[in-house]
Motif scaffolding. Structure first.
Motif, short mmCIF file in Angstrom:
data_model
loop_
_atom_site.label_atom_id
_atom_site.label_comp_id
_atom_site.label_asym_id
_atom_site.label_seq_id
_atom_site.Cartn_x
_atom_site.Cartn_y
_atom_site.Cartn_z
N ILE A 47 57.48 90.37 44.40
CA ILE A 47 57.97 89.06 44.69
C ILE A 47 56.78 88.45 45.39
O ILE A 47 56.21 88.87 46.45
CB ILE A 47 59.11 88.91 45.53
CG1 ILE A 47 60.18 89.90 44.91
CG2 ILE A 47 59.50 87.36 45.81
CD1 ILE A 47 61.42 89.75 45.72
N CYS A 48 56.09 87.28 44.54
CA CYS A 48 55.19 86.62 45.45
C CYS A 48 55.26 85.26 45.62
O CYS A 48 55.26 84.36 44.96
CB CYS A 48 53.76 86.58 44.31
SG CYS A 48 52.28 85.94 44.90
N PRO A 49 55.58 84.87 46.97
CA PRO A 49 55.96 83.47 47.50
C PRO A 49 54.34 82.82 47.64
O PRO A 49 53.48 83.07 47.82
CB PRO A 49 56.53 83.61 48.79
CG PRO A 49 56.06 84.95 49.22
CD PRO A 49 55.67 85.79 48.27
N ALA A 50 54.43 81.17 47.21
CA ALA A 50 53.44 80.47 47.49
C ALA A 50 54.18 79.37 48.26
O ALA A 50 54.96 79.27 48.94
CB ALA A 50 52.86 80.05 46.13
N PHE A 231 48.56 86.95 59.38
CA PHE A 231 49.34 86.11 59.08
C PHE A 231 50.53 86.11 58.37
O PHE A 231 50.37 87.21 57.29
CB PHE A 231 48.72 84.74 58.74
CG PHE A 231 47.94 84.02 59.77
CD1 PHE A 231 48.72 83.36 60.71
CD2 PHE A 231 46.57 83.94 59.96
CE1 PHE A 231 47.98 82.57 61.80
CE2 PHE A 231 45.97 83.14 60.80
CZ PHE A 231 46.65 82.66 61.69
N LYS A 232 51.77 85.46 58.26
CA LYS A 232 52.72 85.76 57.47
C LYS A 232 53.23 84.54 57.31
O LYS A 232 53.38 83.67 58.13
CB LYS A 232 53.93 86.67 57.77
CG LYS A 232 54.38 86.74 59.10
CD LYS A 232 55.12 87.63 59.51
CE LYS A 232 55.54 87.74 61.10
NZ LYS A 232 56.36 88.97 61.45
N PRO A 233 53.90 84.12 56.02
CA PRO A 233 54.54 82.81 55.79
C PRO A 233 55.73 82.61 57.03
O PRO A 233 56.62 83.43 57.22
CB PRO A 233 55.15 82.94 54.47
CG PRO A 233 54.23 83.99 53.75
CD PRO A 233 53.90 85.11 54.78
N GLY A 234 55.56 81.29 57.26
CA GLY A 234 56.51 80.96 58.54
C GLY A 234 56.03 81.02 59.78
O GLY A 234 56.54 80.32 60.65
N ASP A 235 54.85 81.62 60.13
CA ASP A 235 54.27 81.48 61.29
C ASP A 235 54.14 80.11 61.42
O ASP A 235 53.43 79.18 60.70
CB ASP A 235 52.64 82.46 61.31
CG ASP A 235 52.97 83.80 61.58
OD1 ASP A 235 54.24 84.35 62.07
OD2 ASP A 235 52.11 84.69 61.15
N ILE A 236 53.87 79.80 62.96
CA ILE A 236 53.46 78.49 63.11
C ILE A 236 52.13 78.54 64.09
O ILE A 236 52.14 79.50 65.01
CB ILE A 236 54.57 77.64 64.11
CG1 ILE A 236 55.72 77.46 63.18
CG2 ILE A 236 54.11 76.45 64.82
CD1 ILE A 236 57.30 77.21 64.10
N VAL A 237 51.19 77.70 63.98
CA VAL A 237 49.96 77.70 64.56
C VAL A 237 49.58 76.41 65.44
O VAL A 237 49.80 75.47 64.91
CB VAL A 237 48.64 77.94 63.53
CG1 VAL A 237 47.36 77.48 64.05
CG2 VAL A 237 48.80 79.30 62.82
N LYS A 238 48.90 76.67 66.55
CA LYS A 238 48.61 75.54 67.31
C LYS A 238 46.99 75.77 67.67
O LYS A 238 46.67 76.78 68.19
CB LYS A 238 49.30 75.57 68.73
CG LYS A 238 48.56 74.47 69.58
CD LYS A 238 49.29 73.07 68.76
CE LYS A 238 48.97 72.00 69.85
NZ LYS A 238 47.64 71.70 70.21
N TRP A 239 45.98 74.82 67.11
CA TRP A 239 44.71 75.03 67.30
C TRP A 239 44.33 74.88 68.62
O TRP A 239 44.93 73.78 69.28
CB TRP A 239 44.15 74.03 66.40
CG TRP A 239 44.18 74.20 64.84
CD1 TRP A 239 44.94 73.14 64.13
CD2 TRP A 239 44.06 75.04 63.83
NE1 TRP A 239 44.87 73.26 62.81
CE2 TRP A 239 44.44 74.76 62.61
CE3 TRP A 239 43.52 76.30 63.87
CZ2 TRP A 239 44.31 75.61 61.42
CZ3 TRP A 239 43.31 77.20 63.02
CH2 TRP A 239 43.69 76.53 61.58
#
Length: 291
Positions: A47-50, A231-239
């Motif tokens: 299963i490959c999410p994009a 990283f994994k999908p759903g992570d939230i990043v603050k630069w």
């Protein structure tokens, strides 16, 4: 959103949730792919999410393609976004904007750029209506970003800006790709930011560089010993904008094995976000920087 199903050869089904990226499309894709995983459909091998789609690989000797398509359509029709809540994490990523290495690289490839007379940041600031590069950097680093996909190159995250659509930064890719991009470059193309996990070719505009490794196949980095991809999908990043001195200090800590990213566990609600984007982002930052 109208979901589109297409076959890709004999062993793949491609499912497009939406033609444009949105958090709603991401959460619907996540809901469906989680259901496919939990259902344990016989014959599904990958299963490959994009960003706003996903692809299913299957063994046609174990399940007929039409039977799998029917099952995927059933799962899609039952996808429920009324309670789209994700247990995830918010992460601070330091960025040395206008660094000498991406600047040297972009100057080698100006003939491939829309405006050879300016830097990538100057071009991006101008076409997005910012008076200065500094104000553009403040906008890029000012709000959180949602990791919607990891891949294309091992460990590379695609990040979607968590602001109202009319406030989103949009920048085209180079007219033709570069043959070189420094490792850990923070780039931008379309509506996505990214971090180049390895050195190589690329077409995204280059804004800066982070000292923080995000992919380590040898798993020698202190915080990547359990898994080589950060990283994994759903992570939230603050630069977090940093200067040269802070960049060098972070590099020294990475080399010494003492660098630890600032990470906090959070619960993200799509409904709460859509009701109050600015308020949700403020709460996320408060959690990130709480002692």
């Amino acid at each position: 959103m109208t979901t589109r199903f297409t076959f890709g050869g004999d062993e793949h089904i491609f499912v497009e949730i939406s033609e444009e990226m949105s958090l709603e499309a991401f959460f619907k894709s996540l809901s469906i792919t989680n259901a496919v995983r939990d259902t344990e459909i016989k014959g599904v091998t990958e299963i490959c999410p994009a960003n706003a789609s996903f692809q299913i690989k299957f063994n046609p000797d174990l399940i007929h393609p039409d039977d799998l398509l029917t099952e995927l359509k059933r799962i899609e029709q039952n996808a429920d976004l009324s309670d789209a809540v994700l247990n995830t994490r918010i992460i601070e990523i330091p960025v040395f904007y206008q660094d000498p290495w991406t600047n040297e690289t972009l100057m080698r490839f100006r003939e491939r750029h829309q405006d050879p007379t300016v830097t990538d940041l100057e071009y991006s600031a101008r076409i997005n209506g910012y008076d200065t590069v500094e104000s553009f950097i403040a906008a890029h680093a000012g709000s959180p970003w949602f990791v919607s996909m990891v891949g294309f190159v091992s460990g590379l995250p695609f990040l979607y800006q968590m602001v109202e659509r009319e406030k989103q930064i949009q920048v085209p890719k180079y007219l033709s790709p570069r043959t070189d991009t420094p490792k850990l470059t923070v780039g931008y193309g379309g509506c996505f930011s990214c971090i180049y996990s390895v050195r190589g070719a690329g077409g995204y505009q280059m804004f800066g560089i982070t000292p923080m490794p995000i992919f380590d196949p040898e798993q020698k980095t202190s915080y990547l010993k359990d898994f080589m991809v950060f990283f994994k999908p759903g992570d939230i990043v603050k630069w977090k904008p940093i200067n040269r001195e802070e960049y060098d200090q972070a590099l020294a800590e990475v080399d010494a094995g003492t660098f630890e990213p600032r990470i906090r566990e959070v619960v993200f609600s799509l409904d709460d976000f859509n009701k109050d984007i600015e308020g949700t982002n403020t709460k996320l930052e408060e959690i990130l920087y709480a002692n």
